[in-house]
Design an enzyme around this catalytic site. Structure first.
Site: not given
Ligand code: BG6
Length: 515
Positions: A40, A203-204, A261, A266
């Site tokens: 994916g 949660d990145h 989202d 975040h």
């Molecule tokens: C993701 C969302 O979790 O985070 C996206 O699904 C978003 O829509 C992204 O664009 C943003 O991540 P970053 O690290 O680019 O701020």
């Protein structure tokens, strides 16, 4: 030493024991990482290149086994070609030998996640490696759409793969549920098969260096913490502005919208890091306890409150960075009359001792003027206009933590303009990561993958926190689902969002920082 707060040996040793974060052990034990969704988008763009980067830098054992699981009929060698291509596309490659060596650790398994039968082969491969390399840890990474989480866990459980000596870990990607009810159901399902200590809800944002710096900065400096409360802070602004649109994810996004989202995960995490109390130590659960308390302290919202203090927006066509872009409703797989919000602004109250009366303004959106994630802590004006009438225009002190793309911090102060009279002049003291450290911006996944392999849950969401975050945002989503926005689309792509977002702060006598 003038004052030593560490006045007993025993206190000191307790903190050294619990708070010291050891350097990574580069000889980390071997592991088996099974990636469901191995072909994916997330795997190709993020996970595989990040794993490769760690492997090439020798940050984990060369005795690793990465098994990509996917629906496509691919041979091991075709999958390795795909993996090699992904890491090259991500620009991570310094030596092609590294790529060949990394790819030799990768294999592929074609499987239909929904069929119990598929797990026989997963079981065979994992068991074979674990019995050969007894110390190998096992991680199942679920890089799949939410509907596949339960069937996969069920399938693993059916083959006895959730427990045993390997004490496997499971990584779950966001979105974690689509509302409070589904999150509770999902948590209880997962926790029937795994113990909470095995579950890594990712949660990145928490893997970003600048996000980790928030706690470090707060608790590593003695000068700000005494000010970090309702007595000195006027308000807090948290902005996650994106210039990108929905990037071909119309199907997902039109269902999800901006609150699910970005805000539910975040932004709530950023808010918690700013607002939380010092933890009793840096063990995962102590940190996660404090964050969860913040979510629980956020004032519940009535419909009238939502209508007044929560702003939604949807982008129309416009121009971003000089490029013409279409409106949200013109995007593929988006309903032509979509009621989905792509912009959010809102005022939150954290009703606890520290923050009573201090508004937290949150704002995020797609297709805004530029990409910028930052936290601004705006301090109160001095208590008295001691310096004469010119102080009417004095700028309040602000501390800005820039998360991305600029990785920096700045503190805004006032000095006297030279000359007769007391004319204030606003200055900023700036710190830029790039100027002080010779490090590339590390992908957030790098830290999170290493922590997961190491077994450190600090940067992962615990079940109760995910549910508490839904408690905060759930009422907003329901209210907006029930009432169609009459003015959509209400902001042009490339702007700073709808006018109502500015009015939200103006009516409190404040203003957003420009995006
Ligand atoms: C993701 C969302 O979790 O985070 C996206 O699904 C978003 O829509 C992204 O664009 C943003 O991540 P970053 O690290 O680019 O701020």
């Amino acid at each position: 030493m003038a004052q030593d707060t560490r006045d007993s040996e025993s206190v000191e040793s307790r903190f050294l024991e619990s708070c010291e974060v050891p350097e990574y052990d580069f000889n980390m034990a071997p592991f088996v990482l099974v990636i469901f969704g191995g072909t994916g988008d997330l795997s190709r763009r993020m996970l595989l290149p990040t794993l490769f980067g760690l492997y090439a830098e020798g940050k984990f054992s060369r005795e690793c086994h990465i098994i990509g699981v996917g629906r496509h009929g691919l041979s091991d060698s075709a999958y390795r070609d795909m993996v090699g291509q992904s890491v090259r596309d991500a620009g991570e490659v310094k030596s092609s030998e590294d790529v060949a060596s990394f790819c030799s650790r990768v294999s592929y398994l074609q499987a239909d996640a929904g069929r119990a039968e598929s797990y026989k082969e997963v079981c065979r491969r994992v068991t074979e490696i674990s019995s050969r390399e007894e110390t190998a840890s096992v991680v199942y990474y679920l890089a799949v759409p939410p509907k596949l989480i339960e069937p996969i866990i069920e399938g693993l459980f059916g083959r006895g793969l959730c427990g045993g000596a390997a004490n496997p870990k499971v990584v779950i990607e966001k979105p974690f549920g689509s509302d409070k009810g589904s999150a509770v159901k999902l948590n209880s399902f997962i926790l029937k098969h795994f113990d909470e200590s095995q579950v890594y809800r990712i949660d990145h944002y928490l893997g970003k260096e600048t996000v980790q710096n928030i706690l470090f900065f707060r608790f590593g400096n003695s000068i700000f913490e005494p000010l970090w409360n309702r007595r000195y802070v006027d308000h807090v602004q948290i902005t996650v502005a994106e210039s990108i649109g929905i990037e071909g994810r119309g199907g997902f996004y039109d269902e999800a919208g901006v609150v699910r989202d970005i805000v539910q995960n975040h932004m709530m995490q950023l808010l918690a890091l700013v607002a939380m109390e010092p933890p009793a130590g840096f063990e995962a659960n102590l940190v996660r306890d404090e964050k969860t308390k913040v979510f629980r302290a956020i004032r519940a919202m009535s419909e009238a409150y939502i209508d007044k203090f929560m702003v939604r927006g949807q982008y129309a066509g416009g121009s971003v960075g000089g490029e013409r872009v279409c409106g949200y409703r013109e995007e593929a797989n988006v309903a032509k009359d979509s009621n989905t919000a792509t912009f959010f602004a809102g005022k939150f109250h954290v009703d606890n001792w520290r923050w009573a009366g201090v508004p937290f303004y949150l704002r995020t959106g797609k297709r805004l003027r530029r990409r910028s994630t930052e936290i601004c802590v705006a301090f109160k004006q001095p208590p008295l206009r001691l310096l004469g009438r010119s102080c009417d225009i004095i700028e309040a002190n602000r501390l800005v933590l820039s998360i991305q793309p600029k990785e920096a911090m700045s503190l805004q102060l006032n000095v006297k303009q030279p000359g007769v009279g007391n004319r204030p002049y606003a200055i900023t003291m700036d710190f830029d990561y790039g100027e002080s450290f010779d490090v590339r911006t590390r992908p957030a996944y790098e830290r999170l993958l290493l922590d997961c392999l190491k077994g450190d849950l600090t940067l992962f969401a615990r079940a109760d926190a995910t549910e508490a975050m839904w408690d905060v945002v759930g009422p907003i989503i329901s209210r907006w689902d029930e009432t169609a926005a009459k003015d959509f689309p209400n902001y042009a792509a490339g702007s700073e969002g709808p006018a109502a977002s500015n009015r939200l702060l103006e009516s409190d006598g404040r203003a957003w920082r420009p995006i």
